[in-house]
Design an enzyme around this catalytic site. Structure first.
Site, PDB file in Angstrom:
ATOM      1  N   ASP A 145      18.980  39.976  47.349  1.00 32.96           N
ATOM      2  CA  ASP A 145      18.886  40.822  46.169  1.00 32.96           C
ATOM      3  C   ASP A 145      18.567  42.311  46.904  1.00 32.96           C
ATOM      4  OD1 ASP A 145      17.280  41.042  43.097  1.00 32.96           O
ATOM      5  OD2 ASP A 145      18.530  42.296  44.112  1.00 32.96           O
TER       6      ASP A 145
ATOM      7  N   TYR B  90      11.418  39.757  41.601  1.00 34.09           N
ATOM      8  CA  TYR B  90      12.246  39.973  40.144  1.00 34.09           C
ATOM      9  C   TYR B  90      13.683  40.200  40.652  1.00 34.09           C
ATOM     10  CZ  TYR B  90      13.330  42.249  35.779  1.00 34.09           C
ATOM     11  OH  TYR B  90      13.628  42.743  34.712  1.00 34.09           O
TER      12      TYR B  90
ATOM     13  N   LYS C 132      21.045  50.377  41.209  1.00 30.68           N
ATOM     14  CA  LYS C 132      20.170  51.548  41.260  1.00 30.68           C
ATOM     15  C   LYS C 132      21.149  52.641  41.905  1.00 30.68           C
ATOM     16  CE  LYS C 132      16.048  48.666  41.149  1.00 30.68           C
ATOM     17  NZ  LYS C 132      15.388  49.252  39.964  1.00 30.68           N
TER      18      LYS C 132
HETATM   19  P1  KE4 Z   1      18.353  46.022  36.266  1.00 33.10           P
HETATM   20  O1  KE4 Z   1      18.977  45.166  35.555  1.00 33.10           O
HETATM   21  O2  KE4 Z   1      17.014  46.577  35.647  1.00 33.10           O
HETATM   22  O3  KE4 Z   1      19.388  47.402  36.666  1.00 33.10           O
HETATM   23  O4  KE4 Z   1      17.973  45.508  37.717  1.00 33.10           O
HETATM   24  C1  KE4 Z   1      17.252  44.265  37.911  1.00 33.10           C
HETATM   25  C2  KE4 Z   1      16.758  44.284  39.128  1.00 33.10           C
HETATM   26  C3  KE4 Z   1      17.487  43.008  40.038  1.00 33.10           C
HETATM   27  N1  KE4 Z   1      16.921  43.187  41.495  1.00 33.10           N
HETATM   28  C4  KE4 Z   1      15.707  43.643  41.731  1.00 33.10           C
HETATM   29  C5  KE4 Z   1      15.114  43.551  43.201  1.00 33.10           C
HETATM   30  C6  KE4 Z   1      15.271  45.126  41.058  1.00 33.10           C
HETATM   31  O5  KE4 Z   1      14.088  45.583  41.384  1.00 33.10           O
HETATM   32  C7  KE4 Z   1      15.733  44.924  39.544  1.00 33.10           C
HETATM   33  C8  KE4 Z   1      15.034  45.800  38.745  1.00 33.10           C
HETATM   34  N2  KE4 Z   1      13.884  46.593  39.229  1.00 33.10           N
HETATM   35  C9  KE4 Z   1      12.918  47.087  38.219  1.00 33.10           C
HETATM   36  C10 KE4 Z   1      11.917  47.755  38.830  1.00 33.10           C
HETATM   37  N3  KE4 Z   1      10.956  46.736  39.628  1.00 33.10           N
HETATM   38  C11 KE4 Z   1      13.512  48.051  37.070  1.00 33.10           C
HETATM   39  C12 KE4 Z   1      12.797  48.637  35.867  1.00 33.10           C
HETATM   40  C13 KE4 Z   1      12.799  48.376  34.825  1.00 33.10           C
HETATM   41  O6  KE4 Z   1      12.667  47.029  34.550  1.00 33.10           O
HETATM   42  O7  KE4 Z   1      12.779  49.013  33.810  1.00 33.10           O
END
Ligand code: KE4
Length: 430
Positions: free
Chosen positions: A237, A142, A265
């Site tokens: 990523d 993701y 994060k």
């Molecule tokens: P954000 O746009 O949610 O800040 O980041 C996206 C993203 C990109 N790359 C990786 C490897 C990530 O894990 C994420 C976001 N992680 C999720 C949890 N698996 C965020 C939680 C959510 O979607 O509320």
């Protein structure tokens, strides 16, 4: 009027699914989410006064624990001077200096406001710099909710059983090629077939959005070699793994240097922040120094920079990651022993400060292994642990996170709760 139940009833009427991000909705585990009142260290309190040992930490940012005094002080000290300027501020320079120092593959960096913005921008840069259109991602990974990534994606889309999302135009989705993680031959064959058309390959160097899957020995290097051979941009990523699995992230842990890296994060310490960075010849092509456009009103926001810088300062304490890795093993060893004592098929995958728990026997090496975990058993376990004051990700397809604030007492309480919860799982299985 302000119990979690009351709040969720009001929220469902105004927010899709009652939440502002799907993974919070408890949809795959059943029941209703609790609403947080406050957090400190390794603990969350809900609006009804219950305390939880928290293994999500806001999905990664809270590696030094919630509301760390030095992070709060940095935010307060900065906020009183103004929340946003829309003009460069010194903290943006300090953040760029810190990231490029700690992650040497990043010669330059651009701040954005989320991990999604970071990955969107990195892919646009790869396409703009190579003049090619295809990208490669891995099933179950993701990279945020950008259109090009919602193809066989992980995290919330996988949790909700919708790895491909409506609303993504087929011609665009067709430009995203997918591979099975840890499959060397499939990667070689795909590059042999499409290499000249591939702008970039983006990968979670440790998969944290299909539960947790470690790279097989040499796999990341294999991707490095393929991208170099075919002139493709290799993007790590590290939104989740960055500054978590090692001070320099997964690229430092595995000794493989990508062309671009995305962050999020931890670099925001809980405030909305993302970043992308890498080779100078690539980053220099981003506006205004180059023609590839990307912008953001709140990018480099001083308060967010202050929270991120304070967090990045804390994780540079000597031995910080070594202690966290030991904590990760102690937790997972204890929970595995509890599962074995209860006769429940269970295995763990660990790195530093992140882990995957599976209701199946190991090893876990592929997406198929990860999705073969018993989701029904996990649902029973999740609620049993919640009732015992332990908050795990409300999905069988998310990694867990540890912080430097988790104490031996927290781990002992978690392992004791797991022992009782595994008994409940075994009885529920009949
Ligand atoms: P954000 O746009 O949610 O800040 O980041 C996206 C993203 C990109 N790359 C990786 C490897 C990530 O894990 C994420 C976001 N992680 C999720 C949890 N698996 C965020 C939680 C959510 O979607 O509320």
């Amino acid at each position: 009027m302000n119990t979690s139940t009351d709040l969720f009833a009001r929220a469902k009427n105004l927010l899709p699914g009652g939440v502002n991000s799907p993974v919070r909705a408890f949809k795959s585990v059943g029941g209703e989410p609790f609403f947080a009142a406050r957090a400190a260290g390794a603990h969350l309190w809900d609006v009804d006064g219950r305390r939880y040992v928290d293994y999500i930490g806001s999905w990664g940012p809270m590696i030094a624990g919630h509301a760390h005094p030095s992070v709060i002080e940095a935010v307060q000290r900065t906020a009183v001077n103004g929340l946003s300027f829309g003009v460069p501020n010194p903290l943006e320079v300090e953040m760029a200096e810190t990231i490029t120092r700690l992650v040497p593959s990043c010669e330059m960096v651009r701040m954005v406001n989320s991990g999604t913005e970071a990955t969107l921008s990195a892919i646009r840069l790869a396409r703009g710099a190579t003049g090619r259109t295809r990208i490669v991602k891995f099933e179950g990974c993701y990279h945020g909710h950008g259109d090009s990534f919602l193809v066989k994606a992980g995290s919330g889309v996988l949790t909700l059983g919708m790895p491909d999302s409506p609303g993504v135009p087929k011609p665009l989705a067709d430009l995203t090629l997918t591979l099975p993680f840890n499959d060397f031959d499939a990667a070689t064959e795909l590059f042999d077939a499409y290499g000249a058309d591939i702008a970039g390959l983006i990968v979670e160097p440790i998969v944290g959005n299909a539960n947790c899957i470690l790279p097989a020995d040499g796999f990341l290097q294999h991707l490095r070699t393929l991208c170099t051979q075919h002139g493709c941009v290799l993007i790590f990523d590290e939104v989740m793994t960055g500054f978590r699995v090692a001070l320099g992230g997964a690229q430092a842990r595995y000794g493989v240097e990508p062309d671009l890296t995305t962050f999020g994060k931890i670099i925001g310490g809980g405030m909305p922040v993302g970043a992308y960075g890498g080779r100078r010849d690539l980053m220099a092509q981003i506006a205004p120094s180059g023609p590839i456009y990307q912008a953001g009103t709140l990018s480099g926001n001083p308060v967010a920079m202050a929270a991120g810088l304070a967090t990045l300062q804390l994780i540079q304490d000597p031995g910080f990651h070594e202690r966290l890795e030991a904590t990760t093993h102690r937790l997972c060893d204890g929970v595995e022993a509890a599962a074995q004592a209860a006769g429940v098929a269970f295995t763990t995958v660990r790195s530093c400060a992140m882990f995957g728990w599976y209701f199946r026997r190991g090893p876990i090496q592929t997406y198929a292994d990860a999705t073969g975990s018993d989701a029904a058993a996990f649902r029973v376990f999740f609620h049993a642990m919640l009732e015992r004051g332990v908050y795990l990700a409300p999905s069988a397809f998310e990694a867990g996170f540890l912080s430097s604030a988790h104490t031996d007492a927290d781990l002992d309480a978690t392992i004791a709760a797991a022992a009782e919860s595994f008994e409940i799982v075994r009885k529920a299985a009949g």
